[in-house]
Design a protein around this motif. Structure first.
Motif, PDB file in Angstrom:
ATOM      1  N   GLU A 192       0.822  -1.215   0.000  1.00 18.92           N
ATOM      2  CA  GLU A 192       0.000   0.000   0.000  1.00 18.92           C
ATOM      3  C   GLU A 192       0.852   1.259   0.000  1.00 18.92           C
ATOM      4  O   GLU A 192       1.859   1.349   0.706  1.00 18.92           O
ATOM      5  N   ILE A 193       0.425   2.234  -0.798  1.00 19.79           N
ATOM      6  CA  ILE A 193       0.998   3.582  -0.795  1.00 19.79           C
ATOM      7  C   ILE A 193      -0.186   4.538  -0.779  1.00 19.79           C
ATOM      8  O   ILE A 193      -1.022   4.508  -1.680  1.00 19.79           O
ATOM      9  N   SER A 194      -0.270   5.388   0.246  1.00 18.33           N
ATOM     10  CA  SER A 194      -1.437   6.264   0.345  1.00 18.33           C
ATOM     11  C   SER A 194      -1.078   7.577   1.028  1.00 18.33           C
ATOM     12  O   SER A 194      -0.075   7.677   1.732  1.00 18.33           O
ATOM     13  N   GLY A 195      -1.933   8.579   0.799  1.00 11.08           N
ATOM     14  CA  GLY A 195      -1.729   9.878   1.431  1.00 11.08           C
ATOM     15  C   GLY A 195      -1.183  10.908   0.458  1.00 11.08           C
ATOM     16  O   GLY A 195      -1.479  10.874  -0.737  1.00 11.08           O
ATOM     17  N   GLN A 196      -0.354  11.812   0.962  1.00 15.47           N
ATOM     18  CA  GLN A 196       0.246  12.854   0.144  1.00 15.47           C
ATOM     19  C   GLN A 196       1.742  12.624   0.009  1.00 15.47           C
ATOM     20  O   GLN A 196       2.378  12.108   0.926  1.00 15.47           O
ATOM     21  N   SER A 197       2.287  13.010  -1.137  1.00 15.07           N
ATOM     22  CA  SER A 197       3.718  12.826  -1.360  1.00 15.07           C
ATOM     23  C   SER A 197       4.336  14.120  -1.880  1.00 15.07           C
ATOM     24  O   SER A 197       4.228  14.448  -3.060  1.00 15.07           O
TER      25      SER A 197
END
Length: 291
Positions: A192-197
């Motif tokens: 999983e990769i989530s949120g802001q970058s």
């Protein structure tokens, strides 16, 4: 992974002021290395317990038998090595206990650990005997120890602890205001990769993640039906190229059964188009999911 000496010291004596300085130096070294937060924490905890045990139970001020400690990286294994003189009269008791701990299963080790905490049984020098158990639980490998006669009263005790990077089946980075939540659970086959970058240095941030994947490529290859779920609310331009590189790395080491789910906001046609473009670049079809 290349083999190299990560950290070492040799001291005639130790005290808590010196230990604090040593651990500060180790912390600086670890912050410059591309280890996951979990691995960094395990390295720090094993080192701390090992050095404190040397301080408590080792014999100080012996020029020919200094208190020595090192951390070496050999391929995908971290090797901790400590060496110090002890009183020979304590050799049998220490050896017996180390052999006992080595034979414990993971379940029995946990029971013994809890039992020691509950009883609060003190050793002669004031320790609760937890250091050895903590190191064993963190490394999950048997101690490799030896004793060498030094004098009539003293013996050199050497202990080797190994920490396998291959056994780190879960990689996790908690999200911040500027960086995404990342979790790779190789056992559950969920990525999983989530949120802001929008990290301050996207190249460094994502290089650490890619390095972990490369160190665990066998784990990625062995997954049967892995799912990578990407749910990014926002990413800046410097993050984009690194996200592409990250996904390429996952695709490279994963089987053809890898499924990539890309989530995007409902009615956001541009986000959908960007996802399709990224899929084309990484040469892997995405499953697009409206939120």
């Amino acid at each position: 992974m290349e083999s190299y000496l990560l950290f070492s010291f040799s001291k005639e004596t130790l005290n808590y002021t010196v230990i604090n300085s040593i651990l500060h130096d180790l912390d600086v070294v670890l912050n410059n290395e591309m280890f996951s937060p979990i691995i960094k924490r395990n390295i720090y905890m094993i080192s701390s317990e090992c050095i404190e045990n040397m301080c408590k139970y080792g014999i100080h001020n012996l020029p020919d038998a200094p208190l020595q400690f090192s951390i070496e990286i050999v391929k995908s294994t971290i090797i901790f090595r400590s060496s110090n003189a002890i009183e020979t009269k304590h050799k049998l008791k220490l050896e017996t206990y180390l052999r006992f701990v080595n034979k414990l299963s993971e379940r029995d080790l946990k029971k013994h650990y809890i039992s020691v905490i509950n009883t609060q049984k003190k050793t002669e020098k004031g320790g609760a005997g937890l250091g050895i158990l903590i190191m064993k639980r963190k490394s999950n490998t048997p101690f490799e120890f030896s004793f060498e006669d030094f004098s009539k009263k003293n013996t050199i005790f050497t202990n080797i602890i190994t920490l396998s990077l291959e056994k780190m089946k879960v990689y996790r980075i908690q999200s911040t205001k500027h960086t995404p939540f990342i979790q790779f659970d190789l056992k559950q086959e969920k990525l999983e990769i989530s949120g802001q970058s929008r990290p301050e240095d996207a190249d460094v941030f994502y290089a650490i993640v890619c390095k972990w994947i490369e160190n665990h490529k066998k784990g990625f290859t062995n997954m049967q039906n892995p799912i990578l779920r990407v749910d990014l609310e926002y990413y800046n331009s410097s993050s984009l190229k690194n996200i592409v590189r990250l996904i390429k790395t996952i695709v490279e080491y994963s089987s053809d059964t890898l499924t990539i789910e890309w989530l995007y906001e409902n009615d956001d046609d541009l986000a959908q188009e960007e996802a399709l473009e990224i899929a084309e670049v990484v040469k892997k079809q995405f499953v697009l999911i409206e939120k």
